[in-house]
Design a protein around this motif. Structure first.
Motif, mmCIF file in Angstrom:
data_model
loop_
_atom_site.group_PDB
_atom_site.id
_atom_site.type_symbol
_atom_site.label_atom_id
_atom_site.label_comp_id
_atom_site.label_asym_id
_atom_site.label_seq_id
_atom_site.Cartn_x
_atom_site.Cartn_y
_atom_site.Cartn_z
ATOM 1 N N GLN B 142 31.239 38.253 -33.940
ATOM 2 C CA GLN B 142 29.740 37.696 -33.576
ATOM 3 C C GLN B 142 29.519 36.858 -34.725
ATOM 4 O OE1 GLN B 142 27.065 40.781 -33.033
ATOM 5 N NE2 GLN B 142 26.676 39.917 -31.286
ATOM 6 N N ILE B 159 26.386 33.922 -31.253
ATOM 7 C CA ILE B 159 27.407 33.518 -30.189
ATOM 8 C C ILE B 159 28.143 34.773 -30.541
ATOM 9 C CG2 ILE B 159 27.065 31.044 -30.203
ATOM 10 C CD1 ILE B 159 29.147 30.793 -32.127
ATOM 11 N N ASN B 160 28.998 34.726 -29.337
ATOM 12 C CA ASN B 160 30.169 35.855 -29.336
ATOM 13 C C ASN B 160 31.532 35.007 -29.305
ATOM 14 O OD1 ASN B 160 28.486 38.061 -28.961
ATOM 15 N ND2 ASN B 160 28.333 37.486 -26.713
ATOM 16 N N SER B 162 35.387 34.951 -28.959
ATOM 17 C CA SER B 162 36.376 35.783 -28.234
ATOM 18 C C SER B 162 37.622 35.768 -29.145
ATOM 19 C CB SER B 162 36.704 34.860 -27.217
ATOM 20 O OG SER B 162 36.937 33.423 -27.539
ATOM 21 N N TYR B 208 38.219 22.986 -25.361
ATOM 22 C CA TYR B 208 38.434 24.467 -25.082
ATOM 23 C C TYR B 208 37.219 25.531 -25.841
ATOM 24 C CZ TYR B 208 42.688 22.581 -23.704
ATOM 25 O OH TYR B 208 43.729 21.765 -22.799
ATOM 26 N N ARG B 209 36.342 25.003 -26.218
ATOM 27 C CA ARG B 209 35.344 25.557 -26.975
ATOM 28 C C ARG B 209 34.000 25.415 -26.114
ATOM 29 N NH1 ARG B 209 38.513 28.187 -27.571
ATOM 30 N NH2 ARG B 209 40.098 28.470 -29.545
ATOM 31 N N GLU B 210 34.244 25.073 -25.124
ATOM 32 C CA GLU B 210 32.781 24.658 -24.244
ATOM 33 C C GLU B 210 31.606 25.542 -24.394
ATOM 34 O OE1 GLU B 210 32.356 23.163 -20.346
ATOM 35 O OE2 GLU B 210 34.614 22.209 -20.316
ATOM 36 N N THR B 211 31.959 27.061 -24.406
ATOM 37 C CA THR B 211 30.773 27.792 -24.643
ATOM 38 C C THR B 211 30.242 27.679 -26.047
ATOM 39 O OG1 THR B 211 32.565 29.761 -25.399
ATOM 40 C CG2 THR B 211 31.889 29.596 -23.057
ATOM 41 N N ILE B 212 31.030 27.363 -27.129
ATOM 42 C CA ILE B 212 30.404 27.169 -28.441
ATOM 43 C C ILE B 212 29.608 25.938 -28.246
ATOM 44 C CG2 ILE B 212 30.904 26.630 -30.827
ATOM 45 C CD1 ILE B 212 33.164 28.567 -30.685
ATOM 46 N N ASP B 214 28.027 24.805 -25.827
ATOM 47 C CA ASP B 214 26.742 25.116 -25.072
ATOM 48 C C ASP B 214 25.949 25.898 -25.815
ATOM 49 O OD1 ASP B 214 27.798 24.050 -22.779
ATOM 50 O OD2 ASP B 214 28.275 25.692 -21.782
ATOM 51 N N SER B 215 26.528 26.675 -26.674
ATOM 52 C CA SER B 215 25.577 27.519 -27.584
ATOM 53 C C SER B 215 24.703 26.664 -28.477
ATOM 54 C CB SER B 215 26.342 28.749 -28.258
ATOM 55 O OG SER B 215 26.790 29.290 -27.471
ATOM 56 N N GLU B 218 22.101 24.950 -26.644
ATOM 57 C CA GLU B 218 20.968 25.793 -26.614
ATOM 58 C C GLU B 218 19.872 25.951 -27.701
ATOM 59 O OE1 GLU B 218 20.455 30.175 -24.767
ATOM 60 O OE2 GLU B 218 21.889 28.958 -23.915
#
Lengths: 335, 335
Positions: B142, B159-160, B162, B208-212, B214-215, B218
């Motif tokens: 985290q 953020i989590n 992976s 490849y880091r889309e979630t990051i 996105d965070s 946000e």
DNA sequence: TTTAGCACTCTATTTCTTTGATTGCTAAAG
DNA sequence: CTTTAGCAATCAAAGAAATAGAGTGCTAAA
């Protein structure tokens, strides 16, 4: 109390919860297939024992506080914990959003489903530990102190820099504070800071920087502030017990002055039910406050509470509240 | 309208504001030293012109919305700006505390002094610029993203991480984002991020880091959330116009559903007065909303509003609101 | 243009009456 | 000993009627 008397008490509570009207012997007689005179005799005994009361000489009966308490202790507490069947809530808990957001949504739905005021007294970060302290310069004479805990809480505080401080010195102060405070529980920070200033070798450096140290303490104190969320008063105000405008105003005032938090029971473990005059605040003497506490794994405690008229649907609400508290606790365990 | 008619209108408003009772010809006659019959004639004309109205055939007169508007435009707007005389407020503004805290205290006092609901719609950080982006690891899987603006606002988002991300790579991502976004206005961040991912040389790294990413977006979006503070409804509810329980409930519901923010006028410059049905919300048709906007030097806009019964003390409230808005604006200029 | 006078209107308050639900008690039945 | 039917008594709630009071509009005179 005989089995039949207990049954009658249960029926009176159930019916009264539904109708908000005093319950007469006739209504109960029809359910139990005996004459109303028989019920009247039994009711007389229940009244003698203070489980029910009349609103005036020739009215039906309503449960007394003692009656509600008996009802809750013997009838509701023995309910099998129906952990399922709260589908709407499951949806919220499973959506995997932000923790605070989940709590807000659950609390909103809770108050809507019960027509009561719902309160979340969130766990604060009082027992978290300092993870990192940072300073970010904003302008030439302003900087931002940022404090981060081991659970990812962040607090910040702006400070003004006076002329006689140069950047290097500030960096040194921050390094020092980091060294000193990392892994210190938030609850001990203030104490430790004051002690170190008095006794350690760094006192020279810090002594003349008292305003900075004060700003730090202020930033830390923000962690200890209890975070709360309250909602649904408007649902509750449409209940017939709030037809009296004075009560209504008093209730709103109590909420707005944050007095309502005084009656939330944060101390007891598990579920706590405070009926009517068991609440200290006069304006709440016709209300019941149900609080359900949970513990996070970092030693903090949170409470979910529901405030509504004493005439509330305990049979539905108590299991529901337990259920929600359990799920919120789970949110905190996962990390 | 003759001078005398204007005078009568003014007196009717003033008296009605004080007493909350319809004003009869006799009361005005005593003040102006003419007979009540004369006043009745004049009142007849004022009613013909829709400046005042009767609550029933044989009642005294109350100001109509048009009457209030005339009163405000001709009488209140021409008042000399009495910039002083609000000693209690000066105390708050001079104490040199946290900006948010000052606003809260001023809003509290404002609602108490006027018996109205006071609202601060704080300037958000939408037009601030990114000063610094940081990442702080919390546990092995985290981390905390921290974003700081050039005016010292801080937002964070957990953020989590992976398994397949190593620390080095993350540091690289953060460096990249810093490079890319520093000095970018918050309002443009999302757009810019998306553009760069599509077009620049860093797309491989970020793709490849889309979630990051996105965070991040946000976290940035939190800056744009309008910060508001509302208080004093309980003071207002004791006004006689809220003796009607239905109105009272409706008002509380409106507040709790955040609908009240719909009627705060954030668009107009300076002071805006919306009387009765000029407010879109039905529940507010007996209320007046006065909004006073101010600008910060970083291009944001804030609004101080007061919601109360149409029968409010405009002569006192309007200068007061101007005064407070001016001082809050000053707080934002100082930096 | 102002005013006195008067009939008229309507609200608010009080008082009285009626209705209906419910109780407690008693005496008889089970 | 428990249950029940019957009945007078009680009280709140709703409605009706009576009263008081404040205010208006209109007219005619000053």
């Amino acid at each position: 109390m005989t089995k039949r008397q207990e049954m009658i008490l249960k029926l009176i509570v159930d019916e009264y919860v539904k109708s908000a009207e005093p319950i007469g012997s006739k209504a109960i007689a029809e359910i139990l297939n005996v004459s109303s005179a028989t019920i009247r005799n039994e009711m007389g005994i229940l009244e003698e024992l203070n489980y029910i009361e009349k609103t005036h000489t020739s009215s039906g009966r309503v449960p007394s506080e003692k009656g509600y308490r008996y009802y809750i202790e013997t009838i509701v507490k023995n309910l099998d914990e129906e952990t399922d069947g709260f589908f709407e809530f499951d949806e919220i808990f499973e959506q995997g959003a932000d923790r605070d957001e989940i709590i807000h949504e659950a609390i909103n739905l809770l108050s809507e489903a019960t027509n009561c005021t719902a309160i979340s007294l969130g766990p604060n970060a009082y027992h978290s530990k300092v993870k990192k302290i940072q300073m970010v310069p904003i302008t030439s004479h302003q900087a931002l102190i940022i404090v981060i805990t081991n659970f990812g809480h962040v607090e910040s505080k702006q400070i003004n820099l006076s002329e006689d401080m140069d950047t290097e010195e500030l960096v040194k102060v921050i390094d020092l504070l980091n060294e000193m405070l990392i892994d210190t529980p938030i609850s001990k920070v203030s104490e430790k800071l004051h002690y170190e200033i008095q006794h350690s070798h760094i006192k020279e450096l810090l002594k003349y920087r008292e305003t900075i140290v004060d700003s730090f303490i202020e930033a830390f104190s923000k962690f200890a502030q209890s975070r709360y969320y309250l909602t649904g008063s408007s649902n509750m105000l449409y209940q017939p017990e709030f037809n009296d405008i004075h009560k209504l105003r008093e209730f709103i005032s109590t909420i707005e002055n944050n007095e309502i938090f005084k009656i939330v029971d944060q101390d007891s473990e598990g579920i706590s039910v405070k009926i009517g005059s068991e609440n200290q605040i006069t304006a709440m003497n016709d209300c019941t406050v149900i609080s359900s506490s949970y513990n996070t794994h970092d030693g903090e405690k949170g409470t979910i509470s529901l405030v509504g008229p004493t005439r509330m649907d305990y049979r539905r609400i108590i299991p529901l509240l337990k259920y929600i508290a359990r799920h919120i606790a789970k949110l905190y365990e996962e990390e």
